[in-house]
Every structure is written in C-alpha cells, then in structure tokens.
Motif scaffolding. Structure first.
Motif, PDB file in Angstrom:
ATOM      1  N   VAL A  43       0.832  -1.209   0.000  1.00  0.00           N
ATOM      2  CA  VAL A  43       0.000   0.000   0.000  1.00  0.00           C
ATOM      3  C   VAL A  43       0.865   1.257   0.000  1.00  0.00           C
ATOM      4  CG1 VAL A  43      -1.825  -1.216   1.228  1.00  0.00           C
ATOM      5  CG2 VAL A  43      -0.147   0.115   2.523  1.00  0.00           C
ATOM      6  N   ASP A  44       0.262   2.356  -0.326  1.00  0.00           N
ATOM      7  CA  ASP A  44       0.913   3.673  -0.223  1.00  0.00           C
ATOM      8  C   ASP A  44       0.916   4.074   1.248  1.00  0.00           C
ATOM      9  OD1 ASP A  44       1.831   6.261  -0.438  1.00  0.00           O
ATOM     10  OD2 ASP A  44       0.122   7.002  -1.591  1.00  0.00           O
ATOM     11  N   PHE A  45       2.102   4.239   1.813  1.00  0.00           N
ATOM     12  CA  PHE A  45       2.208   4.476   3.250  1.00  0.00           C
ATOM     13  C   PHE A  45       1.805   5.892   3.652  1.00  0.00           C
ATOM     14  CE2 PHE A  45       5.262   4.431   7.140  1.00  0.00           C
ATOM     15  CZ  PHE A  45       4.216   4.108   7.980  1.00  0.00           C
ATOM     16  N   ALA A  46       1.978   6.874   2.768  1.00  0.00           N
ATOM     17  CA  ALA A  46       1.755   8.277   3.164  1.00  0.00           C
ATOM     18  C   ALA A  46       0.346   8.519   3.710  1.00  0.00           C
ATOM     19  CB  ALA A  46       2.061   9.217   1.999  1.00  0.00           C
ATOM     20  N   PRO A  47      -0.727   8.094   3.041  1.00  0.00           N
ATOM     21  CA  PRO A  47      -2.062   8.316   3.614  1.00  0.00           C
ATOM     22  C   PRO A  47      -2.264   7.588   4.938  1.00  0.00           C
ATOM     23  CG  PRO A  47      -2.216   7.726   1.284  1.00  0.00           C
ATOM     24  CD  PRO A  47      -0.807   7.484   1.694  1.00  0.00           C
ATOM     25  N   ILE A  48      -1.674   6.402   5.073  1.00  0.00           N
ATOM     26  CA  ILE A  48      -1.811   5.660   6.322  1.00  0.00           C
ATOM     27  C   ILE A  48      -1.072   6.376   7.448  1.00  0.00           C
ATOM     28  CG2 ILE A  48      -1.137   3.505   7.477  1.00  0.00           C
ATOM     29  CD1 ILE A  48      -1.870   2.081   4.851  1.00  0.00           C
ATOM     30  N   ALA A  49       0.116   6.900   7.159  1.00  0.00           N
ATOM     31  CA  ALA A  49       0.856   7.643   8.178  1.00  0.00           C
ATOM     32  C   ALA A  49       0.083   8.875   8.627  1.00  0.00           C
ATOM     33  CB  ALA A  49       2.237   8.035   7.645  1.00  0.00           C
ATOM     34  N   GLU A  50      -0.623   9.522   7.704  1.00  0.00           N
ATOM     35  CA  GLU A  50      -1.444  10.676   8.075  1.00  0.00           C
ATOM     36  C   GLU A  50      -2.577  10.252   9.006  1.00  0.00           C
ATOM     37  OE1 GLU A  50      -2.742  12.453   4.449  1.00  0.00           O
ATOM     38  OE2 GLU A  50      -0.715  13.068   3.830  1.00  0.00           O
ATOM     39  N   LEU A  51      -3.190   9.120   8.724  1.00  0.00           N
ATOM     40  CA  LEU A  51      -4.256   8.618   9.596  1.00  0.00           C
ATOM     41  C   LEU A  51      -3.696   8.229  10.971  1.00  0.00           C
ATOM     42  CD1 LEU A  51      -6.174   6.421   7.006  1.00  0.00           C
ATOM     43  CD2 LEU A  51      -6.995   8.559   8.033  1.00  0.00           C
ATOM     44  N   ALA A  53      -1.180   9.659  12.460  1.00  0.00           N
ATOM     45  CA  ALA A  53      -0.920  10.914  13.162  1.00  0.00           C
ATOM     46  C   ALA A  53      -2.209  11.514  13.722  1.00  0.00           C
ATOM     47  CB  ALA A  53      -0.235  11.908  12.224  1.00  0.00           C
ATOM     48  N   ARG A  54      -3.341  11.240  13.056  1.00  0.00           N
ATOM     49  CA  ARG A  54      -4.636  11.730  13.531  1.00  0.00           C
ATOM     50  C   ARG A  54      -5.295  10.762  14.508  1.00  0.00           C
ATOM     51  NH1 ARG A  54      -5.731  13.111   7.906  1.00  0.00           N
ATOM     52  NH2 ARG A  54      -7.450  11.607   7.827  1.00  0.00           N
ATOM     53  N   ASP A  55      -4.627   9.645  14.792  1.00  0.00           N
ATOM     54  CA  ASP A  55      -5.152   8.624  15.699  1.00  0.00           C
ATOM     55  C   ASP A  55      -6.448   8.008  15.159  1.00  0.00           C
ATOM     56  OD1 ASP A  55      -4.030   7.418  17.934  1.00  0.00           O
ATOM     57  OD2 ASP A  55      -5.468   8.304  19.307  1.00  0.00           O
ATOM     58  N   ASP A  56      -6.561   7.941  13.837  1.00  0.00           N
ATOM     59  CA  ASP A  56      -7.762   7.401  13.210  1.00  0.00           C
ATOM     60  C   ASP A  56      -7.507   5.941  12.837  1.00  0.00           C
ATOM     61  OD1 ASP A  56     -10.100   6.860  11.917  1.00  0.00           O
ATOM     62  OD2 ASP A  56     -10.035   8.596  10.577  1.00  0.00           O
ATOM     63  N   TRP A  57      -7.492   5.089  13.842  1.00  0.00           N
ATOM     64  CA  TRP A  57      -7.161   3.684  13.627  1.00  0.00           C
ATOM     65  C   TRP A  57      -8.332   2.912  13.041  1.00  0.00           C
ATOM     66  CZ3 TRP A  57      -2.151   2.918  13.802  1.00  0.00           C
ATOM     67  CH2 TRP A  57      -1.377   3.817  14.538  1.00  0.00           C
ATOM     68  N   ALA A  58      -9.536   3.418  13.190  1.00  0.00           N
ATOM     69  CA  ALA A  58     -10.672   2.773  12.527  1.00  0.00           C
ATOM     70  C   ALA A  58     -10.506   2.853  11.009  1.00  0.00           C
ATOM     71  CB  ALA A  58     -11.977   3.430  12.955  1.00  0.00           C
ATOM     72  N   ALA A  59     -10.028   3.996  10.528  1.00  0.00           N
ATOM     73  CA  ALA A  59      -9.834   4.156   9.087  1.00  0.00           C
ATOM     74  C   ALA A  59      -8.703   3.275   8.577  1.00  0.00           C
ATOM     75  CB  ALA A  59      -9.550   5.622   8.757  1.00  0.00           C
ATOM     76  N   THR A  60      -7.599   3.200   9.320  1.00  0.00           N
ATOM     77  CA  THR A  60      -6.505   2.330   8.873  1.00  0.00           C
ATOM     78  C   THR A  60      -6.954   0.872   8.901  1.00  0.00           C
ATOM     79  OG1 THR A  60      -5.519   2.166  11.099  1.00  0.00           O
ATOM     80  CG2 THR A  60      -4.718   3.932   9.662  1.00  0.00           C
ATOM     81  N   GLY A  61      -7.735   0.507   9.911  1.00  0.00           N
ATOM     82  CA  GLY A  61      -8.224  -0.866   9.984  1.00  0.00           C
ATOM     83  C   GLY A  61      -9.089  -1.233   8.793  1.00  0.00           C
ATOM     84  N   LEU A  63      -8.952   0.082   5.786  1.00  0.00           N
ATOM     85  CA  LEU A  63      -8.088  -0.021   4.605  1.00  0.00           C
ATOM     86  C   LEU A  63      -7.340  -1.348   4.568  1.00  0.00           C
ATOM     87  CD1 LEU A  63      -6.575   3.585   4.553  1.00  0.00           C
ATOM     88  CD2 LEU A  63      -8.082   2.593   2.815  1.00  0.00           C
ATOM     89  N   LEU A  64      -6.779  -1.732   5.704  1.00  0.00           N
ATOM     90  CA  LEU A  64      -5.985  -2.955   5.736  1.00  0.00           C
ATOM     91  C   LEU A  64      -6.858  -4.202   5.655  1.00  0.00           C
ATOM     92  CD1 LEU A  64      -3.164  -2.064   8.281  1.00  0.00           C
ATOM     93  CD2 LEU A  64      -3.219  -1.790   5.792  1.00  0.00           C
ATOM     94  N   ALA A  65      -8.048  -4.140   6.233  1.00  0.00           N
ATOM     95  CA  ALA A  65      -8.963  -5.272   6.128  1.00  0.00           C
ATOM     96  C   ALA A  65      -9.337  -5.536   4.673  1.00  0.00           C
ATOM     97  CB  ALA A  65     -10.214  -5.018   6.969  1.00  0.00           C
ATOM     98  N   GLU A  66      -9.603  -4.475   3.931  1.00  0.00           N
ATOM     99  CA  GLU A  66      -9.937  -4.634   2.521  1.00  0.00           C
ATOM    100  C   GLU A  66      -8.746  -5.183   1.737  1.00  0.00           C
ATOM    101  OE1 GLU A  66     -11.721  -4.820  -1.104  1.00  0.00           O
ATOM    102  OE2 GLU A  66     -12.616  -4.686   0.884  1.00  0.00           O
TER     103      GLU A  66
END
Length: 229
Positions: A43-51, A53-61, A63-66
């Motif tokens: 995956v592209d790490f930059a958007p995940i790193a931004e999430l 930093a925002r503590d938005d682990w639901a969003a990273t989860g 993305l990674l689940a998909e």
C-alpha cells in the motif's frame, strides 16, 4: 508449499526485507532453485501515516482489512502484516478473512522465550511503545517489556519515519539507538526487541551484547514454518 499473502508498504523498505528473507528461508530449507510462493499487496504508506498521526485507527483498519480480503481472494492461504505498528488493526484484519493471520507479536514472544529473555527492551514506533496492543500481547506471554523514556521515544519515532522508512541510515542515529539500548540495559532489560520492522536497518544484533529478536526476521520464519508445514 502454501501461498503467503504479504500486506506491506509500511514501509516499502521493510517489505523489501520481507521479500528477500522469505525467499532466503525457503531456499535454505528446500535447496536448489526453490523460492517462496508469495502474493504481495503493497500500500501507499503516506495516507496511512497521516491517519496514524490523527489517531484514526478505525480508518486504517478498514483499509488494511480490505487489502487482506483482496490477498485472500487472490489465493493467499495465510496473511502476514509486514509492520509491527499496524498490528493495532490485527483484529479488524482477522475479522475480514477466513485464512490464518500470523501475528508478529506471537512470533516475537516465542523467540524471546526461546532465548531466555524475561524483560525485553522494546524499540519501536511511539505507537507500538506507548499503546497497549503490542505490550499486552507480550505480557500475556509472560514477558515484562520495558520501553525507553519519553525523549528517547520521540527521537526513535523521528528516526524511523524521517529516515529509515525513507531508506536513510545515519551514523548519528545508530549511535543514538545504541545509547537507548545502553539506558535500557541499565534499567534492567535482559534482551532487546527490534520492534519496528525497520530497526534492523539501524542496529546490528551483534553490537547489542544481549539477546536480540528482530521482529521482521522471526515473523518471516513463522510464515515459512506455516508455508512448509
């Protein structure tokens, strides 16, 4: 041989290490021209790193689940996540797939126990050092992990994201990492966890003086055990 799905890109530097190590281990065990059966979703790490930093682990989860679902759909018979930090989303990934998810924390705990380590110093991203998801898994395995002090955690976070994840290894940062190790040993650590998949780019186990578990390497070993078992 079973097919391993590698969910990587976080960072690309450590995912390249996974690719080399998985193939090296299979070649060593089977000989000749053998190599690992792999599917890689990087995956592209930059958007995940931004999430992050925002503590938005639901969003990273999500993305990674998909991404894990796609790996399974392509034929992966087990999934490995080539990063320690993103194992914060391990349960979201596990819930999205029907094949085994091989947790890096389990491989790490087993390797530490085999080496007789009880109080490992955890060197990792700030998320892994400070949040409970990783340390609690080690504690459940009977270990008593230590982490560096806040200033060292901030310094290591910067080294990982601003340097190692971008393919930069500075001698000054290696020296800083060794000082963190020395302070950890003085505080009672009897081993060291390279608890970010990039820390092995910064420090060498032979320089540490106590047992070291490089999480990327033992994770690859666990994956090959599964693939050939």
């Amino acid at each position: 041989m079973k097919t391993i799905g590698v969910l990587g890109g976080m960072s690309a530097e450590s995912t390249a290490l996974y690719y080399r190590e998985l193939n090296r281990l299979v070649r060593e065990r089977l000989g000749g021209l053998h190599s690992a059966e792999l599917l890689i979703r990087s995956v592209d790490f930059a958007p995940i790193a931004e999430l992050q930093a925002r503590d938005d682990w639901a969003a990273t989860g999500a993305l990674l689940a998909e991404a894990a679902r796609r790996l399974e759909g392509a034929g992966a018979e087990a999934i490995i996540l080539a990063t320690n930090t993103m194992h914060l989303n391990a349960e979201a990934i596990r819930a999205a797939i029907s094949v085994p998810f091989l947790h890096i924390g389990d491989a790490t705990a087993a390797a530490l126990t085999a080496r007789g380590v009880k109080r490992p110093l955890l060197l990792a991203t700030r998320f892994t050092m400070e949040k409970a998801f990783y340390k609690d898994r080690l504690i459940a395995a009977g270990l008593d992990p230590l982490v560096p002090d806040p200033a060292d955690r901030d310094r290591l976070q910067a080294i990982i994201y601003d340097e190692l994840c971008q393919g930069v290894v500075k001698p000054t940062s290696t020296a800083a990492g060794m000082m963190m190790v020395e302070r950890g040993l003085a505080a009672g650590a009897d081993g060291v966890i390279f608890g970010c998949t990039e820390v092995g780019l910064l420090l060498r186990p032979e320089d540490v003086g106590v047992p070291v578990v490089d999480t990327a390497l033992v994770h690859c070993e666990a994956a090959v055990d599964f693939a050939l078992g």
